[in-house]
Design a protein around this motif. Structure first.
Motif, mmCIF file in Angstrom:
data_model
loop_
_atom_site.group_PDB
_atom_site.id
_atom_site.type_symbol
_atom_site.label_atom_id
_atom_site.label_comp_id
_atom_site.label_asym_id
_atom_site.label_seq_id
_atom_site.Cartn_x
_atom_site.Cartn_y
_atom_site.Cartn_z
ATOM 1 N N ALA A 154 0.814 -1.217 0.000
ATOM 2 C CA ALA A 154 0.000 0.000 0.000
ATOM 3 C C ALA A 154 0.847 1.265 0.000
ATOM 4 O O ALA A 154 0.372 2.340 -0.381
ATOM 5 C CB ALA A 154 -0.937 -0.009 1.207
ATOM 6 N N SER B 193 -4.248 -0.030 -6.246
ATOM 7 C CA SER B 193 -4.893 -1.266 -5.799
ATOM 8 C C SER B 193 -6.356 -1.286 -6.209
ATOM 9 O O SER B 193 -6.958 -0.262 -6.532
ATOM 10 C CB SER B 193 -4.798 -1.390 -4.276
ATOM 11 O OG SER B 193 -5.474 -0.321 -3.640
ATOM 12 N N TYR C 42 -3.165 -5.315 -8.147
ATOM 13 C CA TYR C 42 -2.562 -4.000 -8.313
ATOM 14 C C TYR C 42 -2.242 -3.766 -9.793
ATOM 15 O O TYR C 42 -2.005 -4.703 -10.555
ATOM 16 C CB TYR C 42 -1.270 -3.891 -7.499
ATOM 17 C CG TYR C 42 -1.461 -4.115 -6.024
ATOM 18 C CD1 TYR C 42 -1.662 -3.055 -5.153
ATOM 19 C CD2 TYR C 42 -1.442 -5.411 -5.494
ATOM 20 C CE1 TYR C 42 -1.846 -3.262 -3.793
ATOM 21 C CE2 TYR C 42 -1.623 -5.629 -4.139
ATOM 22 C CZ TYR C 42 -1.827 -4.546 -3.290
ATOM 23 O OH TYR C 42 -2.017 -4.767 -1.949
#
Length: 301
Positions: free
Chosen positions: A12, A19, A25
């Motif tokens: 992240a 994402s 992703y």
């Protein structure tokens, strides 16, 4: 928490990743401002059979693989750095050597790399549109309208693209004949420029050619749709011989826009058709090719 879960939490915070709710992703491979397809790649696109857009994507396949591989390695480096930073105070943390393979598999399984195709579709291309109204069967000698001597008759073959252009501009074969025959100043700027263009040729193979610039994306759409093309009266136009590296002054003066039916248009990027380019033969700067395409409309055929 499994090792994979720990790594996924670090994702992240990695730059460049986007994402989605499914846990996957995407990573966009952006081009630099000066990245462009090479002349050889453009030639391969122009000469490829079938869809030119498909040929465009094929030419970018190798670039995509190189860029994706570089991005993959950069993500591995970023994840390595993030792992070392978060585990620095944890004596029980696994060393990166034990994490590497899991990180590699995680990136491979969850990250989709996407190419910035639009950057290359916006690349400017310089297109020579040869008009072939049947004069290719004469090796474009049908545009050699000036008699060898005053005793020879003026002949304007019916397949001459200059005759086609004359009619496009609202004049007749007789108007063109009189201009060539009398070799005097014509009240028509267009007819006079045609006479001067014919008088100044340096070879006998002279194709009527329009010189325009457009984006590569517009070029691909035009060719794949088999569309007629309309260019403005400001378009650079003249007699050009890409086979011998000659031609005339490339200075026919149009009086109104010209619509070239797709069946007559034989476009090529400068330097792709024949043995010579306009840029090298005349020392032309890129501003010679004019951004004067008005419309492309689907051919009736």
């Amino acid at each position: 928490m499994t090792l994979r879960d720990q790594l996924q939490q670090l994702f992240a915070h990695l730059p460049g990743l986007t994402s989605d709710p499914a846990g996957s992703y995407s990573y966009s491979l952006y081009a630099y401002s000066d990245d462009a397809l090479t002349a050889a790649q453009l030639a391969a696109i122009a000469t490829a059979p079938g869809s030119k857009r498909d040929a465009f994507y094929e030419q970018l396949d190798d670039i995509f693989l190189i860029w994706a591989d570089e991005a993959f390695n950069a993500l591995m480096d970023d994840l390595h750095r993030a792992w070392c930073e978060t585990s620095a105070a944890d004596n029980d943390a696994l060393p990166w050597a034990d994490v590497h393979d899991v990180a590699h598999d995680l990136i491979q399984e969850t990250v989709t790399f996407t190419m910035d195709y639009d950057h290359f579709l916006q690349q400017r291309v310089y297109v020579n549109i040869i008009v072939n109204t049947g004069d290719s069967h004469t090796d474009y000698t049908a545009n050699d309208l000036i008699p060898a001597s005053d005793r020879d008759p003026v002949q304007i073959p019916p397949e001459s693209s200059l005759l086609w252009l004359t009619r496009q501009q609202g004049y007749t074969r007789r108007d063109l004949y009189r201009t060539i025959m009398h070799q005097t100043a014509s009240p028509s700027v267009f007819l006079q420029s045609v006479y001067e263009e014919c008088r100044n040729v340096t070879t006998v193979m002279n194709a009527l050619t329009f010189f325009v610039t457009m984006t590569l994306g517009d070029y691909l759409d035009w060719i794949d749709r088999r569309a007629d093309i309309t260019v403005s009266a400001d378009t650079a136009c003249g007699l050009w011989d890409p086979w011998a590296g000659g031609g005339s002054t490339l200075d026919i003066v149009l009086e109104k826009p010209v619509t070239i039916p797709f069946q007559y248009a034989e476009p090529a990027f400068d330097g792709v058709r024949g043995s010579y380019s306009v840029a090298d033969t005349y020392g032309m700067l890129r501003r010679f090719w004019t951004d004067t395409v008005l419309t492309t409309s689907l051919a009736s055929a």
